[in-house]
Design a protein around this motif. Structure first.
Motif, mmCIF file in Angstrom:
data_model
loop_
_atom_site.group_PDB
_atom_site.id
_atom_site.type_symbol
_atom_site.label_atom_id
_atom_site.label_comp_id
_atom_site.label_asym_id
_atom_site.label_seq_id
_atom_site.Cartn_x
_atom_site.Cartn_y
_atom_site.Cartn_z
ATOM 1 N N ILE A 22 0.832 -1.197 0.000
ATOM 2 C CA ILE A 22 0.000 0.000 0.000
ATOM 3 C C ILE A 22 0.877 1.261 0.000
ATOM 4 O O ILE A 22 1.923 1.314 0.652
ATOM 5 N N THR A 23 0.409 2.263 -0.735
ATOM 6 C CA THR A 23 1.107 3.554 -0.782
ATOM 7 C C THR A 23 0.294 4.659 -0.128
ATOM 8 O O THR A 23 0.826 5.735 0.136
ATOM 9 N N SER A 24 -0.996 4.392 0.120
ATOM 10 C CA SER A 24 -1.868 5.398 0.736
ATOM 11 C C SER A 24 -2.735 4.724 1.778
ATOM 12 O O SER A 24 -3.387 3.706 1.505
ATOM 13 N N LEU A 25 -2.727 5.294 3.001
ATOM 14 C CA LEU A 25 -3.444 4.704 4.129
ATOM 15 C C LEU A 25 -4.332 5.755 4.779
ATOM 16 O O LEU A 25 -3.908 6.895 4.977
ATOM 17 N N CYS A 26 -5.597 5.361 5.096
ATOM 18 C CA CYS A 26 -6.538 6.295 5.722
ATOM 19 C C CYS A 26 -7.192 5.639 6.926
ATOM 20 O O CYS A 26 -7.681 4.507 6.834
ATOM 21 N N LYS A 58 3.282 6.409 1.203
ATOM 22 C CA LYS A 58 3.704 7.782 0.902
ATOM 23 C C LYS A 58 2.697 8.809 1.404
ATOM 24 O O LYS A 58 3.065 9.960 1.670
ATOM 25 N N ARG A 59 1.433 8.393 1.503
ATOM 26 C CA ARG A 59 0.375 9.334 1.905
ATOM 27 C C ARG A 59 -0.445 8.724 3.032
ATOM 28 O O ARG A 59 -0.801 7.539 2.991
ATOM 29 N N PHE A 60 -0.761 9.543 4.026
ATOM 30 C CA PHE A 60 -1.595 9.108 5.136
ATOM 31 C C PHE A 60 -2.690 10.137 5.379
ATOM 32 O O PHE A 60 -2.449 11.344 5.342
ATOM 33 N N CYS A 61 -3.915 9.644 5.613
ATOM 34 C CA CYS A 61 -5.048 10.519 5.929
ATOM 35 C C CYS A 61 -5.729 10.002 7.185
ATOM 36 O O CYS A 61 -5.954 8.792 7.326
ATOM 37 N N GLY A 62 -6.023 10.901 8.117
ATOM 38 C CA GLY A 62 -6.663 10.499 9.359
ATOM 39 C C GLY A 62 -7.781 11.429 9.749
ATOM 40 O O GLY A 62 -7.690 12.645 9.585
ATOM 41 N N TYR A 63 -8.875 10.844 10.257
ATOM 42 C CA TYR A 63 -10.013 11.608 10.771
ATOM 43 C C TYR A 63 -9.923 11.597 12.288
ATOM 44 O O TYR A 63 -9.984 10.536 12.914
ATOM 45 N N LEU A 64 -9.777 12.780 12.884
ATOM 46 C CA LEU A 64 -9.467 12.895 14.310
ATOM 47 C C LEU A 64 -10.611 13.539 15.089
ATOM 48 O O LEU A 64 -11.244 14.471 14.612
ATOM 49 N N SER A 65 -10.802 13.018 16.290
ATOM 50 C CA SER A 65 -11.722 13.671 17.221
ATOM 51 C C SER A 65 -10.961 14.532 18.210
ATOM 52 O O SER A 65 -11.501 15.488 18.771
ATOM 53 N N VAL A 66 -9.701 14.220 18.457
ATOM 54 C CA VAL A 66 -8.818 14.962 19.364
ATOM 55 C C VAL A 66 -9.487 15.170 20.716
ATOM 56 O O VAL A 66 -9.530 16.267 21.253
ATOM 57 N N ILE A 67 -10.037 14.098 21.250
ATOM 58 C CA ILE A 67 -10.616 14.169 22.592
ATOM 59 C C ILE A 67 -9.495 14.301 23.620
ATOM 60 O O ILE A 67 -9.573 15.049 24.577
ATOM 61 N N VAL A 79 5.421 11.131 2.961
ATOM 62 C CA VAL A 79 5.798 12.517 2.648
ATOM 63 C C VAL A 79 4.589 13.447 2.636
ATOM 64 O O VAL A 79 4.745 14.670 2.600
ATOM 65 N N GLU A 80 3.393 12.876 2.653
ATOM 66 C CA GLU A 80 2.182 13.707 2.588
ATOM 67 C C GLU A 80 1.194 13.207 3.625
ATOM 68 O O GLU A 80 0.817 12.034 3.630
ATOM 69 N N ILE A 81 0.765 14.078 4.514
ATOM 70 C CA ILE A 81 -0.172 13.684 5.561
ATOM 71 C C ILE A 81 -1.326 14.676 5.613
ATOM 72 O O ILE A 81 -1.132 15.893 5.606
ATOM 73 N N SER A 82 -2.543 14.122 5.636
ATOM 74 C CA SER A 82 -3.754 14.938 5.713
ATOM 75 C C SER A 82 -4.531 14.532 6.952
ATOM 76 O O SER A 82 -4.829 13.349 7.153
ATOM 77 N N LEU A 83 -4.840 15.491 7.790
ATOM 78 C CA LEU A 83 -5.601 15.231 9.014
ATOM 79 C C LEU A 83 -6.837 16.100 9.036
ATOM 80 O O LEU A 83 -6.767 17.309 8.809
ATOM 81 N N LEU A 84 -7.986 15.463 9.299
ATOM 82 C CA LEU A 84 -9.248 16.186 9.423
ATOM 83 C C LEU A 84 -9.679 16.142 10.884
ATOM 84 O O LEU A 84 -9.741 15.069 11.504
ATOM 85 N N ILE A 85 -9.977 17.312 11.441
ATOM 86 C CA ILE A 85 -10.352 17.438 12.850
ATOM 87 C C ILE A 85 -11.848 17.690 12.947
ATOM 88 O O ILE A 85 -12.410 18.442 12.153
ATOM 89 N N HIS A 86 -12.472 17.042 13.912
ATOM 90 C CA HIS A 86 -13.925 17.184 14.048
ATOM 91 C C HIS A 86 -14.319 18.634 14.305
ATOM 92 O O HIS A 86 -13.649 19.355 15.053
#
Length: 463
Positions: A346-350, A372-381, A401-408
């Motif tokens: 795998i090259t992209s993980l979410c 190479k790419r990671f994406c995560g959906y965060l609650s940041v509790i 080398v590329e990271i995307s994080l989405l915060i609630h």
């Protein structure tokens, strides 16, 4: 408006979305009214509020012992309106007729009666108009009123298959459908059945009568026991199984995209060697068998026990993009070693939101070096714990080398700002993408150069 060329007026009407808007134009202009018979579509959608208002007026009127018979005195019948439209159009290619159904929180007692005025898959009604327009018809969509149709089995499939040999796309919703006396429809390439009670437990008649389907959507189709989809030309399939059949089988040698959602089937068998996109969503699975995926690239898994599901997939070396989600109430601890064994390339993980709570640190010697790419959906509790999990992912996916994080969206802006600042300071060489997520809403992305300004000025309504 009256000086419009007839060809231009017809073009304008043809670009409108629904027959209600067309009717308004006809009333406003003689030119529009004169060119109306040349229109090639009907899209009539009956609003629930019209039905409820009619019932209210009938119930408040004197001598309202028969609700169904009296309602027509207050509101024109959907069927009469539709038949009038059909009688004035000569070359229909598209017919859409539907009734807005009540939301789940409205009790049946608020909408139920013994009438059939909104039962549009009633074969008696369909016989009145379908034979006359079927020759040129390419698209047909019937969305019934479940309150009336759920108690009445319809043979509309037999009528459609007998008359509509040139039909390309068929959509049926909110109905109880019989399958007796159906003819094959070799021209049909797209079929959608949604909220349907189907008298074809194993989909035997279904496979015989729709041999050339390329697009298939079976959404909440009930009455299935051991269903098998066996379609040689199928390319896209979305199948949501509401019942709990003991066995689900899909044989589709040309299938490219499969989305399968079900509860807890005993076993699933898939024979789709060319499948490129796979989305599996289920509560629990006992047995899973696949005739080798040769070209699978994108996989999304949603399960109560994600670790168990991953192990049942065995080794999938062609997969490049992986998305994981855990259903509410699920409990299945996993680590990146589990992923590495099943998805080594795998090259992209979410990670979707609930995955973080089940993710465990893995201290193996070999990480997912290809990611190479990671994406995560965060609650940041818990910001400290969340930061530690992100740190773990990046340590093990050391070539990322590329990271995307989405915060609630509900996370306070000062917590989000501190978390973002800490991440960007810790890993300054990464390409960062930041966004906002919330259940039931589309994800929203924030350009990196705008992020500080967005946080300061929009506050908690942003992130």
């Amino acid at each position: 408006m009256e000086n419009l060329l007839e060809s231009l007026a017809l073009e304008i009407l043809s670009r409108l979305d629904d027959s209600e808007t067309v009717a308004c134009c006809r009333m406003a202009s003689k030119t529009f009214n004169s060119v109306f018979p040349g229109l090639q579509f009907i899209n009539l959608q009956w609003r629930l509020k019209w039905y409820l208002e009619s019932r209210s007026r009938v119930s408040n009127s004197p001598n309202c012992s028969n609700l169904h018979q009296n309602s027509s005195r207050f509101t024109p019948s959907l069927k009469r309106v539709f038949l009038n439209l059909v009688s004035n159009l000569s070359a229909l290619e598209s017919v859409r007729i539907g009734v807005e159904n009540p939301p789940l929180d409205v009790l049946n007692a608020d909408v139920e009666d013994d009438g059939d005025d909104l039962h549009i898959t009633d074969e008696g009604f369909v016989k009145e108009w379908l034979p006359r327009v079927s020759g040129a018809l390419k698209l047909l969509s019937l969305s019934d009123f479940w309150v009336q149709s759920s108690r009445r089995r319809s043979e509309v499939l037999s009528l459609i298959s007998a008359h509509c040999q040139n039909l390309i796309e068929l959509e049926l919703k909110n109905a109880w459908l019989a399958v007796q006396n159906m003819n094959a429809m070799p021209m049909l390439t797209s079929l959608t059945l949604e909220l349907i009670r189907l008298d074809d437990k194993n989909l035997t008649e279904f496979n015989t009568c729709f041999p050339n389907l390329q697009v298939l959507n079976l959404i909440d189709v009930r009455g299935l026991k051991m269903p098998m989809i066996h379609l040689l030309n199928l390319k896209t399939c979305h199948w949501t199984v509401t019942d709990s059949p003991s066995y689900i089988c899909i044989i589709a040698p040309n299938l490219l995209t499969l989305r399968l959602e079900c509860r807890s089937p005993y076993a699933i068998y898939i024979e789709a060697p060319l499948c490129y996109n796979l989305h599996l969503a289920l509560e629990h699975l006992n047995g899973f068998a696949v005739k080798r995926f040769q070209k699978l690239k994108n996989v999304q898994l949603e399960c109560s026990n994600i670790r168990s599901l991953i192990r049942k997939l065995h080794r999938l070396e062609t997969v490049e993009t992986l998305t994981l989600d855990i259903r509410a109430g699920g409990n299945s601890k996993f680590n990146l070693e589990v992923l590495f064994c099943t998805f080594p390339n795998i090259t992209s993980l979410c990670f979707k939101p609930r995955v973080w709570s089940e993710f465990e640190v893995w201290c193996g010697d070999i990480g997912l070096k290809g990611v190479k790419r990671f994406c995560g959906y965060l609650s940041v509790i818990d910001p400290l714990m969340t930061f530690a999990l992100v740190d773990c992912v990046l340590e093990e996916c050391f070539n990322c080398v590329e990271i995307s994080l989405l915060i609630h969206r509900g996370v306070p802006s000062n917590v989000s700002k501190h978390f973002i600042t800490k991440c960007m300071a810790q890993w300054p060489d990464l390409k960062w993408g930041w966004g906002i997520w919330e259940e039931g809403r589309e994800d929203s992305w924030i350009p990196e150069e705008q992020l500080p300004k967005t946080l300061v000025e929009e506050g908690s309504d942003s992130i």
